[in-house]
Every structure is written in C-alpha cells, then in structure tokens.
Design a protein around this motif. Structure first.
Motif, PDB file in Angstrom:
ATOM      1  N   ILE A   1      32.171  -1.431   5.286  1.00 52.32           N
ATOM      2  CA  ILE A   1      32.567  -2.819   5.041  1.00 52.32           C
ATOM      3  C   ILE A   1      31.651  -3.694   5.871  1.00 52.32           C
ATOM      4  CG2 ILE A   1      34.411  -4.520   5.257  1.00 52.32           C
ATOM      5  CD1 ILE A   1      36.377  -2.218   4.880  1.00 52.32           C
ATOM      6  N   PHE A   2      31.063  -4.695   5.234  1.00 56.06           N
ATOM      7  CA  PHE A   2      30.091  -5.533   5.933  1.00 56.06           C
ATOM      8  C   PHE A   2      30.145  -6.963   5.406  1.00 56.06           C
ATOM      9  CE2 PHE A   2      28.104  -3.752   2.213  1.00 56.06           C
ATOM     10  CZ  PHE A   2      27.298  -4.762   1.703  1.00 56.06           C
ATOM     11  N   ARG A   3      29.596  -7.869   6.190  1.00 55.31           N
ATOM     12  CA  ARG A   3      29.486  -9.273   5.795  1.00 55.31           C
ATOM     13  C   ARG A   3      28.124  -9.448   5.150  1.00 55.31           C
ATOM     14  NH1 ARG A   3      32.704 -13.182   6.471  1.00 55.31           N
ATOM     15  NH2 ARG A   3      33.936 -12.186   8.076  1.00 55.31           N
ATOM     16  N   ASN A   4      28.110  -9.914   3.914  1.00 58.62           N
ATOM     17  CA  ASN A   4      26.876 -10.100   3.157  1.00 58.62           C
ATOM     18  C   ASN A   4      26.285 -11.460   3.512  1.00 58.62           C
ATOM     19  OD1 ASN A   4      24.832 -10.368   1.311  1.00 58.62           O
ATOM     20  ND2 ASN A   4      25.996  -9.487  -0.378  1.00 58.62           N
ATOM     21  N   GLU A   5      25.316 -11.468   4.409  1.00 57.60           N
ATOM     22  CA  GLU A   5      24.712 -12.710   4.899  1.00 57.60           C
ATOM     23  C   GLU A   5      23.838 -13.395   3.858  1.00 57.60           C
ATOM     24  OE1 GLU A   5      25.582 -14.073   7.706  1.00 57.60           O
ATOM     25  OE2 GLU A   5      26.789 -12.362   8.348  1.00 57.60           O
ATOM     26  N   THR A   6      23.432 -12.674   2.805  1.00 59.95           N
ATOM     27  CA  THR A   6      22.577 -13.288   1.778  1.00 59.95           C
ATOM     28  C   THR A   6      23.384 -14.144   0.808  1.00 59.95           C
ATOM     29  OG1 THR A   6      22.739 -11.371   0.297  1.00 59.95           O
ATOM     30  CG2 THR A   6      20.949 -11.371   1.902  1.00 59.95           C
ATOM     31  N   ARG A   7      24.710 -13.993   0.783  1.00 58.35           N
ATOM     32  CA  ARG A   7      25.571 -14.766  -0.103  1.00 58.35           C
ATOM     33  C   ARG A   7      26.077 -16.016   0.614  1.00 58.35           C
ATOM     34  NH1 ARG A   7      25.780 -13.154  -5.269  1.00 58.35           N
ATOM     35  NH2 ARG A   7      27.678 -12.041  -5.562  1.00 58.35           N
TER      36      ARG A   7
ATOM     37  N   PRO B   1      32.378  -6.989  -3.915  1.00 56.83           N
ATOM     38  CA  PRO B   1      32.912  -8.015  -3.017  1.00 56.83           C
ATOM     39  C   PRO B   1      34.400  -7.783  -2.763  1.00 56.83           C
ATOM     40  CG  PRO B   1      32.632  -8.898  -5.223  1.00 56.83           C
ATOM     41  CD  PRO B   1      32.055  -7.511  -5.246  1.00 56.83           C
ATOM     42  N   VAL B   2      34.838  -8.039  -1.538  1.00 60.84           N
ATOM     43  CA  VAL B   2      36.257  -7.954  -1.178  1.00 60.84           C
ATOM     44  C   VAL B   2      36.862  -9.319  -1.455  1.00 60.84           C
ATOM     45  CG1 VAL B   2      37.915  -7.602   0.696  1.00 60.84           C
ATOM     46  CG2 VAL B   2      35.854  -6.177   0.556  1.00 60.84           C
ATOM     47  N   LYS B   3      37.913  -9.335  -2.252  1.00 59.95           N
ATOM     48  CA  LYS B   3      38.577 -10.588  -2.621  1.00 59.95           C
ATOM     49  C   LYS B   3      39.894 -10.700  -1.871  1.00 59.95           C
ATOM     50  CE  LYS B   3      36.336 -10.408  -7.046  1.00 59.95           C
ATOM     51  NZ  LYS B   3      36.461 -10.453  -8.484  1.00 59.95           N
TER      52      LYS B   3
ATOM     53  N   LEU C   1      32.423  -4.323   0.284  1.00 61.36           N
ATOM     54  CA  LEU C   1      32.754  -2.940   0.539  1.00 61.36           C
ATOM     55  C   LEU C   1      31.759  -2.074  -0.225  1.00 61.36           C
ATOM     56  CD1 LEU C   1      36.035  -1.284   0.979  1.00 61.36           C
ATOM     57  CD2 LEU C   1      34.665  -0.401  -0.890  1.00 61.36           C
ATOM     58  N   GLU C   2      31.221  -1.079   0.456  1.00 60.80           N
ATOM     59  CA  GLU C   2      30.253  -0.178  -0.171  1.00 60.80           C
ATOM     60  C   GLU C   2      30.812   1.242  -0.131  1.00 60.80           C
ATOM     61  OE1 GLU C   2      25.778  -0.495   0.440  1.00 60.80           O
ATOM     62  OE2 GLU C   2      26.361   1.175   1.750  1.00 60.80           O
TER      63      GLU C   2
ATOM     64  N   TYR D   1      41.562  -6.968  -1.871  1.00 60.24           N
ATOM     65  CA  TYR D   1      41.272  -5.917  -2.836  1.00 60.24           C
ATOM     66  C   TYR D   1      39.826  -6.012  -3.284  1.00 60.24           C
ATOM     67  CZ  TYR D   1      41.305  -9.301  -6.628  1.00 60.24           C
ATOM     68  OH  TYR D   1      40.998 -10.357  -7.442  1.00 60.24           O
ATOM     69  N   PHE D   2      39.354  -4.967  -3.942  1.00 59.88           N
ATOM     70  CA  PHE D   2      38.063  -5.007  -4.612  1.00 59.88           C
ATOM     71  C   PHE D   2      38.249  -4.405  -5.991  1.00 59.88           C
ATOM     72  CE2 PHE D   2      38.196  -0.997  -2.386  1.00 59.88           C
ATOM     73  CZ  PHE D   2      37.607  -0.080  -3.241  1.00 59.88           C
ATOM     74  N   ASP D   3      37.373  -4.757  -6.906  1.00 56.75           N
ATOM     75  CA  ASP D   3      37.474  -4.309  -8.289  1.00 56.75           C
ATOM     76  C   ASP D   3      36.478  -3.178  -8.522  1.00 56.75           C
ATOM     77  OD1 ASP D   3      38.086  -4.092 -10.928  1.00 56.75           O
ATOM     78  OD2 ASP D   3      37.114  -5.946 -11.540  1.00 56.75           O
ATOM     79  N   LEU D   4      36.989  -1.970  -8.751  1.00 52.77           N
ATOM     80  CA  LEU D   4      36.152  -0.817  -9.062  1.00 52.77           C
ATOM     81  C   LEU D   4      36.792  -0.139 -10.267  1.00 52.77           C
ATOM     82  CD1 LEU D   4      33.698   0.902  -8.125  1.00 52.77           C
ATOM     83  CD2 LEU D   4      35.331   2.324  -6.890  1.00 52.77           C
TER      84      LEU D   4
END
Length: 71
Positions: free
Chosen positions: A4-10, A31-33, A17-18, A40-43
């Motif tokens: 789990i990480f913060r996406n600094e490019t967005r 993306p974590v919503k 979540l990866e 949650y995340f959509d997978l």
C-alpha cells in the motif's frame, strides 16, 4: 505480496494498493477508495480493506487475512 503506497504522481497523492501473484507473475495496482469511512478497492468486484493494529494484520474481505512477512 501486498503493498500500500501513496501515489505521488496523481493529484492529491491518493492511496493505492498493489497485489503481486507468483503463479504466473501478475501485478495489479488499484486505487483505494473511501466511501463513508469504508475503504475498498475494485479488483473484479469490491474488496474491503481494514487493518487490525493489535495483531498487525491487514484484512481483505474477499481474500481473508494478510500477515506481514518477516523482513
């Protein structure tokens, strides 16, 4: 493996979540919503996320518990 990480490019640096599977090697970044305090995340369907700090366990509603690997 779960990361789990913060996406600094967005914009606003949202949480992502990866998931990495080994057989065959596949990586999914989602993306974590957050809706009304439920994360949650959509997978291919909604997967709820919660963290139990006492046990240091990440709970994934569809997939059970993820226990941190020894580093």
């Amino acid at each position: 493996m779960v990361r789990i990480f913060r996406n600094e490019t967005r914009k606003n640096g949202g949480l992502w979540l990866e998931l990495t599977y080994n057989n065959p090697q596949a990586v999914y970044s989602r993306p974590v919503k957050d809706v009304f305090g439920l994360r949650y995340f959509d997978l291919y369907g909604r997967v709820g996320i919660a963290y139990d700090g006492e046990r240091d366990v990440l709970l994934l509603s569809t997939y059970g518990e993820y226990i941190r690997a020894d580093e």
